[in-house]
Each structure stands twice: as C-alpha cells, then as structure tokens.
Design a protein around this motif. Structure first.
Motif, PDB file in Angstrom:
ATOM      1  N   ILE A   1      10.889  -1.642 -13.042  1.00  0.00           N
ATOM      2  CA  ILE A   1      11.286  -1.362 -14.416  1.00  0.00           C
ATOM      3  C   ILE A   1      10.421  -0.219 -14.924  1.00  0.00           C
ATOM      4  CG2 ILE A   1      11.386  -2.210 -16.785  1.00  0.00           C
ATOM      5  CD1 ILE A   1      11.975  -4.982 -15.696  1.00  0.00           C
ATOM      6  N   SER A   2      11.076   0.864 -15.324  1.00  0.00           N
ATOM      7  CA  SER A   2      10.361   2.055 -15.790  1.00  0.00           C
ATOM      8  C   SER A   2      10.677   2.296 -17.256  1.00  0.00           C
ATOM      9  CB  SER A   2      10.786   3.284 -14.984  1.00  0.00           C
ATOM     10  OG  SER A   2      10.601   3.078 -13.599  1.00  0.00           O
TER      11      SER A   2
ATOM     12  N   GLU B   1      14.605   1.664 -17.690  1.00  0.00           N
ATOM     13  CA  GLU B   1      15.514   1.748 -16.548  1.00  0.00           C
ATOM     14  C   GLU B   1      15.051   0.756 -15.496  1.00  0.00           C
ATOM     15  OE1 GLU B   1      17.360   5.568 -14.899  1.00  0.00           O
ATOM     16  OE2 GLU B   1      15.680   5.219 -13.503  1.00  0.00           O
ATOM     17  N   LEU B   2      15.986  -0.044 -15.001  1.00  0.00           N
ATOM     18  CA  LEU B   2      15.678  -1.086 -14.018  1.00  0.00           C
ATOM     19  C   LEU B   2      16.501  -0.844 -12.762  1.00  0.00           C
ATOM     20  CD1 LEU B   2      15.396  -4.903 -14.653  1.00  0.00           C
ATOM     21  CD2 LEU B   2      16.813  -4.049 -12.783  1.00  0.00           C
ATOM     22  N   LEU B   3      15.841  -0.845 -11.621  1.00  0.00           N
ATOM     23  CA  LEU B   3      16.506  -0.719 -10.332  1.00  0.00           C
ATOM     24  C   LEU B   3      16.276  -1.990  -9.538  1.00  0.00           C
ATOM     25  CD1 LEU B   3      17.958   1.065  -8.165  1.00  0.00           C
ATOM     26  CD2 LEU B   3      15.657   1.738  -7.397  1.00  0.00           C
ATOM     27  N   ALA B   4      17.360  -2.583  -9.014  1.00  0.00           N
ATOM     28  CA  ALA B   4      17.285  -3.801  -8.209  1.00  0.00           C
ATOM     29  C   ALA B   4      17.828  -3.512  -6.817  1.00  0.00           C
ATOM     30  CB  ALA B   4      18.073  -4.926  -8.862  1.00  0.00           C
ATOM     31  N   LEU B   5      17.027  -3.808  -5.791  1.00  0.00           N
ATOM     32  CA  LEU B   5      17.343  -3.489  -4.404  1.00  0.00           C
ATOM     33  C   LEU B   5      17.265  -4.754  -3.546  1.00  0.00           C
ATOM     34  CD1 LEU B   5      14.968  -0.417  -4.275  1.00  0.00           C
ATOM     35  CD2 LEU B   5      17.467  -0.253  -4.249  1.00  0.00           C
ATOM     36  N   PRO B   6      18.198  -4.959  -2.618  1.00  0.00           N
ATOM     37  CA  PRO B   6      18.163  -6.175  -1.794  1.00  0.00           C
ATOM     38  C   PRO B   6      17.105  -6.117  -0.704  1.00  0.00           C
ATOM     39  CG  PRO B   6      19.993  -4.777  -1.132  1.00  0.00           C
ATOM     40  CD  PRO B   6      19.381  -4.123  -2.334  1.00  0.00           C
ATOM     41  N   LEU B   7      16.549  -7.290  -0.402  1.00  0.00           N
ATOM     42  CA  LEU B   7      15.663  -7.467   0.741  1.00  0.00           C
ATOM     43  C   LEU B   7      16.234  -8.578   1.607  1.00  0.00           C
ATOM     44  CD1 LEU B   7      12.097  -7.427  -0.903  1.00  0.00           C
ATOM     45  CD2 LEU B   7      13.207  -5.557   0.344  1.00  0.00           C
TER      46      LEU B   7
ATOM     47  N   ALA C   1       0.823  -1.218   0.000  1.00  0.00           N
ATOM     48  CA  ALA C   1       0.000   0.000   0.000  1.00  0.00           C
ATOM     49  C   ALA C   1       0.853   1.263   0.000  1.00  0.00           C
ATOM     50  CB  ALA C   1      -0.935   0.007   1.211  1.00  0.00           C
ATOM     51  N   ASP C   2       2.075   1.155   0.522  1.00  0.00           N
ATOM     52  CA  ASP C   2       2.946   2.324   0.579  1.00  0.00           C
ATOM     53  C   ASP C   2       3.496   2.704  -0.796  1.00  0.00           C
ATOM     54  OD1 ASP C   2       2.581   2.392   3.316  1.00  0.00           O
ATOM     55  OD2 ASP C   2       4.451   1.320   3.761  1.00  0.00           O
ATOM     56  N   ILE C   3       3.523   1.734  -1.704  1.00  0.00           N
ATOM     57  CA  ILE C   3       4.068   1.991  -3.045  1.00  0.00           C
ATOM     58  C   ILE C   3       3.048   1.601  -4.114  1.00  0.00           C
ATOM     59  CG2 ILE C   3       6.522   1.840  -2.441  1.00  0.00           C
ATOM     60  CD1 ILE C   3       6.439  -1.118  -3.283  1.00  0.00           C
ATOM     61  N   LYS C   4       1.779   1.837  -3.812  1.00  0.00           N
ATOM     62  CA  LYS C   4       0.723   1.374  -4.710  1.00  0.00           C
ATOM     63  C   LYS C   4       0.820   1.989  -6.101  1.00  0.00           C
ATOM     64  CE  LYS C   4      -2.660   4.683  -2.844  1.00  0.00           C
ATOM     65  NZ  LYS C   4      -4.000   4.804  -2.190  1.00  0.00           N
ATOM     66  N   SER C   5       1.370   3.191  -6.206  1.00  0.00           N
ATOM     67  CA  SER C   5       1.502   3.814  -7.524  1.00  0.00           C
ATOM     68  C   SER C   5       2.559   3.123  -8.385  1.00  0.00           C
ATOM     69  CB  SER C   5       1.856   5.303  -7.382  1.00  0.00           C
ATOM     70  OG  SER C   5       3.134   5.460  -6.786  1.00  0.00           O
ATOM     71  N   LEU C   6       3.411   2.310  -7.757  1.00  0.00           N
ATOM     72  CA  LEU C   6       4.497   1.637  -8.483  1.00  0.00           C
ATOM     73  C   LEU C   6       4.220   0.161  -8.740  1.00  0.00           C
ATOM     74  CD1 LEU C   6       7.572   3.010  -6.466  1.00  0.00           C
ATOM     75  CD2 LEU C   6       6.611   3.933  -8.583  1.00  0.00           C
ATOM     76  N   LEU C   7       3.189  -0.386  -8.119  1.00  0.00           N
ATOM     77  CA  LEU C   7       3.016  -1.840  -8.105  1.00  0.00           C
ATOM     78  C   LEU C   7       2.937  -2.455  -9.496  1.00  0.00           C
ATOM     79  CD1 LEU C   7       0.571  -2.414  -5.115  1.00  0.00           C
ATOM     80  CD2 LEU C   7       3.049  -2.750  -5.194  1.00  0.00           C
ATOM     81  N   ALA C   8       2.353  -1.767 -10.446  1.00  0.00           N
ATOM     82  CA  ALA C   8       2.216  -2.335 -11.793  1.00  0.00           C
ATOM     83  C   ALA C   8       3.567  -2.569 -12.462  1.00  0.00           C
ATOM     84  CB  ALA C   8       1.359  -1.422 -12.668  1.00  0.00           C
ATOM     85  N   ASP C   9       4.599  -1.846 -11.994  1.00  0.00           N
ATOM     86  CA  ASP C   9       5.923  -1.933 -12.615  1.00  0.00           C
ATOM     87  C   ASP C   9       6.973  -2.595 -11.723  1.00  0.00           C
ATOM     88  OD1 ASP C   9       5.181  -0.475 -14.993  1.00  0.00           O
ATOM     89  OD2 ASP C   9       5.193   1.344 -13.769  1.00  0.00           O
ATOM     90  N   THR C  10       6.581  -3.050 -10.542  1.00  0.00           N
ATOM     91  CA  THR C  10       7.547  -3.617  -9.610  1.00  0.00           C
ATOM     92  C   THR C  10       7.611  -5.134  -9.719  1.00  0.00           C
ATOM     93  OG1 THR C  10       5.899  -3.668  -7.848  1.00  0.00           O
ATOM     94  CG2 THR C  10       7.328  -1.735  -7.956  1.00  0.00           C
ATOM     95  N   PHE C  11       8.673  -5.680  -9.134  1.00  0.00           N
ATOM     96  CA  PHE C  11       8.850  -7.141  -9.123  1.00  0.00           C
ATOM     97  C   PHE C  11       9.639  -7.531  -7.886  1.00  0.00           C
ATOM     98  CE2 PHE C  11      12.433  -5.370 -11.496  1.00  0.00           C
ATOM     99  CZ  PHE C  11      13.521  -5.988 -10.909  1.00  0.00           C
TER     100      PHE C  11
END
Length: 212
Positions: A135-136, A116-122, A31-41
């Motif tokens: 991916i934008s 543009e692709l950003l990859a972040l560790p969890l 919910a915190d990043i709902k505007s990005l969810l369609a492009d996230t993975f």
C-alpha cells in the motif's frame, strides 16, 4: 500503476514467478525488497475463508493505528465495498489474479489521502493460498501515522493479466466503465461475474463514486 512501491514490487514478483502463475512463498526474500517492507503485507485465509493479514509492515500498521496481523482485510473499507473486496482477494487466492486498487483513506479526525494498493498471488499450496501486497500513499502529509485511517472509499479497481499487460508502466490512460455494486456478484464464479463489465483488451476497470 503510478506509485513506485507498486511498480517495484510488481517487477520483483514478476521476475520471481518466471512465467508461472505465481512464485512460491518461500522464494520471497525480504532482503530483496527491504525498501518496501514498511508498506508491504501478506494475506492468508482464516478458518472461515476470510482474507486476514498474516504480516503487515510497520508504516502500514502505524497508518491504521493498530497491529494489523490477524485483522480482516476487507474491513479496511466501508461496508458497501467489503463484499467486492472479498471477492477480488478470493480471485488473487484462487485464480492467481493481480489486483490494483486506488482508494481514498479517511482519518479519525476527518483528514483524507489517496492510496494505491497492489495485491499479488503467492503459491502456498492448495490449502494455504497467500497474497503479497503493498500500500503506497500518493502523498505523505504530516498527519499520516499519527491520525489513524479509519475508513476507506474505493476509487478504482483493475484486474489485469500480467502476461499480457505491461502493468508496471507509469501513466497508463484511465478508462472509465459503469460501476458495479457488490450485490451484482454471484458466488462462486467471481471473475465470470467480472465479465459483466466492459472489457478493454485484458483490463477491467471499476470506477467507484461517492453516491452512497
């Protein structure tokens, strides 16, 4: 980092981690990043040690014309780049690296667009590393989502220390260094191998070409 999706996700991730190498998977609230969810993975490592999609947004799946869950992440790129991409993702999993990739995607009908692709560790624990990414599209042409992306060619890669580089700032100057081909990487020391490239502060940039 030029795309709003990358900047927004990085700032959210950076706030969550609060000085740690990575935030826990459970701390990410869609919910915190709902505007990005369609492009996230989210990526995970399968039983063979390969990075595969655990989750992928609807617009991302539409862009590639398939459900990406369970699909190999490195296979999104043409064969000559796949080994390099695998090692970079290994660095995200194991060294908690932050990776930014710009690339050109090519559709089934020969159209192209920049991404543009950003990859972040969890932090998913030693046995369950995760990677959060976005991916934008640099532009959104009329055909994107209808004419699937079937091939991709890397333009540049940046591996950045998020504690020492204000990575979220726009319009950072590009720095060119000689490109490395995947065969120059010797496992398993992924990022010691990256040290063969010229380092500028805490930034390593690989500029890809179309020579092959």
């Amino acid at each position: 980092m030029n795309q709003n999706g990358s900047i927004t996700l990085f700032q959210y991730w950076n706030q969550l981690r609060d000085g740690r190498p990575a935030p826990k998977r459970s701390e990410v609230e869609p919910a915190d990043i709902k505007s990005l969810l369609a492009d996230t993975f989210i990526l995970e490592r399968d039983t063979r040690g390969e990075a595969v999609f655990r989750l992928a947004g609807t617009r991302l799946c539409a862009g590639y014309g398939r459900e990406l869950k369970g699909f190999s992440f490195p296979s999104l790129w043409r064969e000559k780049d796949q080994r390099l991409v695998s090692r970079l993702v290994h660095g995200v999993f194991e060294q908690k690296s932050v990776v930014l990739i710009t690339y050109e995607g090519f559709s089934r009908n020969g159209r192209s667009n920049k991404f543009e692709l950003l990859a972040l560790p969890l932090d998913g624990g030693v046995e369950n590393p995760r990677c959060l990414g976005v991916i934008s599209a640099a532009e959104r042409p009329f055909w994107l989502g209808a004419d699937p992306i079937t091939d991709a060619l890397i333009d540049s890669i940046r591996v950045v220390d998020p504690d020492k580089e204000p990575m979220f700032l726009k319009n950072r100057p590009a720095i060119n260094v000689p490109s490395l081909v995947p065969s120059e990487f010797d496992p398993p020391e992924t990022f010691s191998a990256l040290g063969r490239a010229r380092r500028i502060r805490h930034l390593v940039v690989f500029e890809g070409g179309r020579g092959e």
